[in-house]
Write a protein that holds these residues in place. Structure first.
Motif, mmCIF file in Angstrom:
data_model
loop_
_atom_site.group_PDB
_atom_site.id
_atom_site.type_symbol
_atom_site.label_atom_id
_atom_site.label_comp_id
_atom_site.label_asym_id
_atom_site.label_seq_id
_atom_site.Cartn_x
_atom_site.Cartn_y
_atom_site.Cartn_z
ATOM 1 N N TRP A 62 0.757 -1.221 -0.051
ATOM 2 C CA TRP A 62 0.062 -0.022 -0.173
ATOM 3 C C TRP A 62 0.815 1.371 -0.141
ATOM 4 C CZ3 TRP A 62 -4.815 -0.417 -1.462
ATOM 5 C CH2 TRP A 62 -5.483 -1.493 -1.201
ATOM 6 N N SER A 63 0.699 2.131 -0.795
ATOM 7 C CA SER A 63 1.413 3.422 -1.075
ATOM 8 C C SER A 63 0.555 4.625 -1.385
ATOM 9 C CB SER A 63 2.568 3.122 -1.982
ATOM 10 O OG SER A 63 2.042 2.680 -3.396
ATOM 11 N N ASP A 64 1.130 5.627 -1.723
ATOM 12 C CA ASP A 64 0.534 6.819 -2.158
ATOM 13 C C ASP A 64 -0.631 7.093 -1.518
ATOM 14 O OD1 ASP A 64 2.338 6.578 -4.335
ATOM 15 O OD2 ASP A 64 1.098 5.406 -5.450
ATOM 16 N N ILE A 65 -0.531 7.181 -0.137
ATOM 17 C CA ILE A 65 -1.634 7.663 0.588
ATOM 18 C C ILE A 65 -2.144 9.180 0.386
ATOM 19 C CG2 ILE A 65 -2.474 7.994 3.246
ATOM 20 C CD1 ILE A 65 -0.690 5.625 3.925
ATOM 21 N N PHE A 66 -3.374 9.412 0.215
ATOM 22 C CA PHE A 66 -3.772 10.837 -0.340
ATOM 23 C C PHE A 66 -5.134 11.159 0.687
ATOM 24 C CE2 PHE A 66 -6.880 12.774 -3.281
ATOM 25 C CZ PHE A 66 -6.307 13.926 -3.416
ATOM 26 N N GLU A 67 -4.879 12.451 1.142
ATOM 27 C CA GLU A 67 -6.167 13.054 1.832
ATOM 28 C C GLU A 67 -6.892 13.306 0.878
ATOM 29 O OE1 GLU A 67 -7.295 16.602 4.703
ATOM 30 O OE2 GLU A 67 -5.110 15.685 5.158
ATOM 31 N N LEU A 68 -8.186 13.151 0.971
ATOM 32 C CA LEU A 68 -9.554 13.488 0.127
ATOM 33 C C LEU A 68 -9.321 15.202 0.018
ATOM 34 C CD1 LEU A 68 -12.065 10.813 -0.066
ATOM 35 C CD2 LEU A 68 -9.823 10.896 -1.232
ATOM 36 N N PRO A 69 -9.664 15.974 -0.765
ATOM 37 C CA PRO A 69 -9.748 17.099 -0.929
ATOM 38 C C PRO A 69 -10.953 17.872 -0.397
ATOM 39 C CG PRO A 69 -10.203 16.477 -3.101
ATOM 40 C CD PRO A 69 -9.692 15.247 -2.368
ATOM 41 N N PHE A 70 -11.885 17.139 0.264
ATOM 42 C CA PHE A 70 -13.181 17.719 0.773
ATOM 43 C C PHE A 70 -13.044 17.219 2.260
ATOM 44 C CE2 PHE A 70 -14.275 13.736 -1.421
ATOM 45 C CZ PHE A 70 -14.610 13.165 -0.268
ATOM 46 N N ASN A 71 -12.083 16.808 2.742
ATOM 47 C CA ASN A 71 -11.775 16.754 4.202
ATOM 48 C C ASN A 71 -11.710 18.352 4.769
ATOM 49 O OD1 ASN A 71 -11.799 13.996 4.505
ATOM 50 N ND2 ASN A 71 -9.631 13.949 4.014
ATOM 51 N N GLY A 72 -11.932 18.485 5.943
ATOM 52 C CA GLY A 72 -11.548 19.726 6.552
ATOM 53 C C GLY A 72 -10.918 19.723 8.066
ATOM 54 N N ASP A 73 -10.351 20.506 8.581
ATOM 55 C CA ASP A 73 -9.836 20.549 10.011
ATOM 56 C C ASP A 73 -10.815 20.914 10.998
ATOM 57 O OD1 ASP A 73 -7.529 19.448 9.031
ATOM 58 O OD2 ASP A 73 -6.710 21.660 8.674
ATOM 59 N N SER A 74 -11.837 21.401 10.582
ATOM 60 C CA SER A 74 -13.100 21.939 11.434
ATOM 61 C C SER A 74 -14.233 21.067 11.548
ATOM 62 C CB SER A 74 -13.402 23.426 11.288
ATOM 63 O OG SER A 74 -14.011 23.482 10.101
ATOM 64 N N TYR A 75 -14.300 20.020 10.725
ATOM 65 C CA TYR A 75 -15.351 19.051 10.647
ATOM 66 C C TYR A 75 -14.939 17.568 10.513
ATOM 67 C CZ TYR A 75 -14.862 20.008 5.656
ATOM 68 O OH TYR A 75 -14.419 20.100 4.465
ATOM 69 N N SER A 76 -15.647 16.466 10.500
ATOM 70 C CA SER A 76 -15.031 15.266 10.260
ATOM 71 C C SER A 76 -15.680 14.603 8.860
ATOM 72 C CB SER A 76 -15.461 14.530 11.542
ATOM 73 O OG SER A 76 -14.855 14.537 12.563
ATOM 74 N N VAL A 77 -15.027 13.936 8.405
ATOM 75 C CA VAL A 77 -15.570 13.089 6.957
ATOM 76 C C VAL A 77 -15.011 11.431 7.490
ATOM 77 C CG1 VAL A 77 -15.363 12.831 4.571
ATOM 78 C CG2 VAL A 77 -15.227 14.832 5.677
ATOM 79 N N ALA A 78 -16.012 10.724 7.307
ATOM 80 C CA ALA A 78 -15.796 9.573 7.761
ATOM 81 C C ALA A 78 -16.480 8.273 7.103
ATOM 82 C CB ALA A 78 -15.876 9.194 9.200
ATOM 83 N N HIS A 79 -16.152 7.043 7.225
ATOM 84 C CA HIS A 79 -17.021 5.908 6.944
ATOM 85 C C HIS A 79 -17.344 6.009 5.179
ATOM 86 C CE1 HIS A 79 -16.879 5.705 11.154
ATOM 87 N NE2 HIS A 79 -18.231 6.589 11.234
ATOM 88 N N PRO A 80 -16.016 5.457 4.532
ATOM 89 C CA PRO A 80 -16.578 5.633 3.076
ATOM 90 C C PRO A 80 -17.230 4.376 2.581
ATOM 91 C CG PRO A 80 -14.310 4.987 3.695
ATOM 92 C CD PRO A 80 -14.887 5.306 4.663
ATOM 93 N N ALA A 81 -17.853 4.357 1.625
ATOM 94 C CA ALA A 81 -18.583 3.323 0.864
ATOM 95 C C ALA A 81 -18.473 3.503 -0.745
ATOM 96 C CB ALA A 81 -19.999 3.124 1.373
ATOM 97 N N LEU A 82 -18.114 2.767 -1.683
ATOM 98 C CA LEU A 82 -18.254 3.037 -2.835
ATOM 99 C C LEU A 82 -19.692 2.436 -3.504
ATOM 100 C CD1 LEU A 82 -14.533 1.928 -3.361
ATOM 101 C CD2 LEU A 82 -15.523 4.395 -4.084
ATOM 102 N N SER A 83 -19.763 3.130 -4.813
ATOM 103 C CA SER A 83 -20.876 2.495 -5.483
ATOM 104 C C SER A 83 -20.511 1.248 -6.183
ATOM 105 C CB SER A 83 -21.379 3.665 -6.599
ATOM 106 O OG SER A 83 -20.308 3.891 -7.355
ATOM 107 N N ALA A 84 -21.586 0.734 -6.852
ATOM 108 C CA ALA A 84 -21.272 -0.619 -7.577
ATOM 109 C C ALA A 84 -20.204 -0.511 -8.454
ATOM 110 C CB ALA A 84 -22.485 -1.249 -7.955
ATOM 111 N N ASP A 85 -20.193 0.539 -9.256
ATOM 112 C CA ASP A 85 -19.263 0.765 -10.497
ATOM 113 C C ASP A 85 -17.989 1.533 -10.059
ATOM 114 O OD1 ASP A 85 -20.327 3.165 -10.198
ATOM 115 O OD2 ASP A 85 -21.103 3.422 -12.176
#
Length: 598
Positions: free
Chosen positions: A221-244
């Motif tokens: 595992w490499s190229d760990i990348f923080e998603l651009p819509f994260n923020g330091d004043s709120y939380s973003v969590a629990h990802p799930a992908l669509s079927a495609d």
């Protein structure tokens, strides 16, 4: 009392501390004390107290407080969902019993949750490395050392050979809630805001949650990348992908959130970049917690919520995504849902197997992973029950055999049926909010319709559709009494006088001849067979004369009405002698008919 704090503040803090860590029994104690204090109380505590009571199995008292909460709030989604689903426990029971489940031996004494599929393995989050046993998953918090583990699935459905994932993914932070692409080359996962692998906190001392992406290169595992819509004043969590793999679903309390946490979706572009996150809207999200999304191959979204009507704590819900107008949220029922927290539900629709987490009693730790087999698919087709009756407008009598149709505001047919012998009908209506029309059609009647409204998928009962009888021209040779479905004109024994009950029918004949003022009628009068033939001939002529006189006296021209007696020659039954029948049968022959002759 803690120094510097009022009783009210202490009760709030203790209630919240227990509620947010799923200690609902303890939370209810402090919320009850809070609600007994003087002064204004935030209505949110009414809701949390009701939820805590529900998690204790006290549904009656919980319902009382939900009614108080509804009365004290305006435009609260949770209140409206409860108000419009007062029978929610019955609906949950209808969905229940579709799963066989079991606790897994892989669970630890700490928290184990958030399973996800990665090819033929299951990846999950656990606090076993740190020994933390507190219930920590439901609050954006700053406790550390949740790690990601992977396990194989045995032939018996057990998770075995649990091993910790790469140190590249597991740092001295929370790592949880993974979502893998179909080819396993990319993973999205939740991690606390970090600085070089260590906690990074905001001004309030909270390390917010963020979603990261990593890719597999040469088995690493490499190229760990923080998603651009994260923020330091709120939380973003629990990802799930669509079927495609083209959309990413997640939970957040970012700007635009309706409640404590909402579900969002964002497009994943072909170049790996992202679109703008979109809130899934108020049919899914409430003022409470919506979290832990999962999307199946057939675009069914499963998620956890304590804002929709449930059994207690977080419950698992499902909805079909793709058309915002058709969103219908369903509680998946027991035994997956319980009075405690049930969440992070995933399912393989092909094998009908899946996993979820719960902190219910009987587990090995505070949050355990359970496996299940789905015996029956969930019913996500929303139908409202629409019932009523079709009646004759004049008499109020029920009308059978009427074609009953529901039309939406686009004049499209939603459902149709035929009214039963008692005039009743039951239809499966639409669930979309709006106005609908019920139309009833029956031969010899004008079409009738009634408008009704559906709000929040509520059933509609007791709709009455009244039909007015069609006035048609009677063909030559027909008897108006039968044609108009009137009561016969009967005479008493040996009498020719018009009876009061006969006047009702005669007036209907007069009304009809007034509408069709060119028809001509011959009154044909009859007797029974009790007397002799000559007597009966004279009696029937008198009856014809009296019947004609009644019509002429009330405005029917003499040129349009004639009369003739037939004595006993046209009996309606086999009563040919005085002794052959009881008098009620002879009565059927003592009558006048109204035959259209022109």
């Amino acid at each position: 009392m803690t120094k510097g704090y009022s009783d009210k503040e202490v009760f709030e803090n203790l209630g919240n501390a227990n509620y947010l860590n799923a200690n609902y029994d303890e939370a209810s104690i402090w919320y009850e004390k809070l609600l007994q204090t003087d002064g204004e109380i935030d209505t949110e505590y009414m809701y949390r107290y009701a939820q805590s009571l529900k998690s204790m199995g006290n549904y009656a008292k919980s319902a009382e407080w939900m009614k108080k909460f509804e009365a004290a709030t305006e435009n609260d989604l949770r209140a409206s969902k409860y108000l419009n689903n007062s029978d929610y426990l019955e609906k949950i029971r209808e969905q229940s019993g579709r799963y066989d489940f079991k606790n897994l031996g892989i669970n630890s004494a700490a928290s184990d949750f958030a399973p996800s599929f990665n090819d033929d393995q299951i990846v999950f989050s656990t606090a076993r490395d740190s020994g933390i046993v507190a219930r920590i998953i439901h609050k954006w918090n700053n406790r550390s050392f949740l790690n990601l583990y992977t396990a194989q699935v045995s032939e018996e459905g057990e998770l075995i050979n649990a091993t910790r994932l790469s140190g590249i993914l597991n740092k001295k932070t929370h790592e949880s809630s993974t979502a893998f692409t179909k080819d396993g080359s990319t993973v999205y996962f939740t991690r606390n805001n970090s600085d070089n692998g260590s906690f990074s906190r905001d001004e309030e001392g909270v390390s917010r949650l963020k979603i990261y992406r990593a890719t597999m290169n040469n088995g690493v595992w490499s190229d760990i990348f923080e998603l651009p819509f994260n923020g330091d004043s709120y939380s973003v969590a629990h990802p799930a992908l669509s079927a495609d793999d083209s959309k990413l679903y997640f939970a957040s309390d970012m700007e635009g959130t309706l409640g404590e946490s909402d579900l969002f979706v964002v497009d994943i572009n072909s170049d790996g970049n992202f679109g703008t996150p979109v809130n899934l809207g108020n049919k899914i999200n409430t003022e409470a917690r919506e979290t832990f999304p999962y999307v199946t191959e057939s675009d069914v979204l499963y998620f956890a919520s304590d804002g929709h009507p449930g059994l207690g704590g977080l419950d698992v819900f499902a909805t079909k995504i793709g058309n915002e107008d058709d969103i219908y949220v369903v509680n998946v029922g027991g035994p997956v849902n319980s009075e405690e927290d049930d969440f992070s539900f995933i399912v393989n629709e092909s094998s009908k197997t899946g996993y979820f987490a719960s902190n219910r009693e009987g587990g090995l730790g505070n949050d355990d992973i359970y496996s299940f087999i789905e015996k029956e698919p969930i019913d996500l087709i929303c139908n409202t029950t629409v019932d009523g009756i079709v009646k004759d407008q004049e008499t109020g009598y029920p009308l059978s055999g009427a074609k009953v149709t529901i039309l939406n505001d686009q004049k499209e047919i939603v459902a149709e049926t035929i009214s039963a012998n008692d005039g009743s009908f039951t239809l499966d209506g639409d669930c979309k909010d709006g106005s609908y029309t019920i139309t009833a059609i029956k031969e010899d009647y004008n079409d009738g319709n009634e408008i009704f409204t559906i709000v929040n998928a509520n059933d509609s009962s007791g709709i009455e559709v009244e039909l007015e009888k069609t006035i048609r021209r009677a063909p030559v040779g027909s008897d108006l009494v039968k044609f108009l479905n009137l009561e016969p004109v009967y005479f008493d024994l040996d009498k020719s006088a018009i009876r009061p009950d006969a006047e009702v029918t005669l007036n209907k004949v007069i009304e009809y001849m007034g509408i069709f003022n060119d028809i001509k009628v011959e009154v044909q009068s009859h007797t029974d067979a009790k007397a002799g033939k000559r007597y009966n001939d004279r009696l029937s002529n008198r009856r014809a004369k009296e019947t004609v006189k009644y019509l002429v006296d009330r405005g029917i021209e003499e040129t349009r009405i004639t009369g003739k007696g037939f004595g006993e020659t046209q009996l309606t039954n086999d009563c040919t002698t005085r002794e052959s029948c009881p008098d009620e049968k002879h009565q059927e022959n003592r009558r006048s008919e109204f035959i259209v002759i022109e």
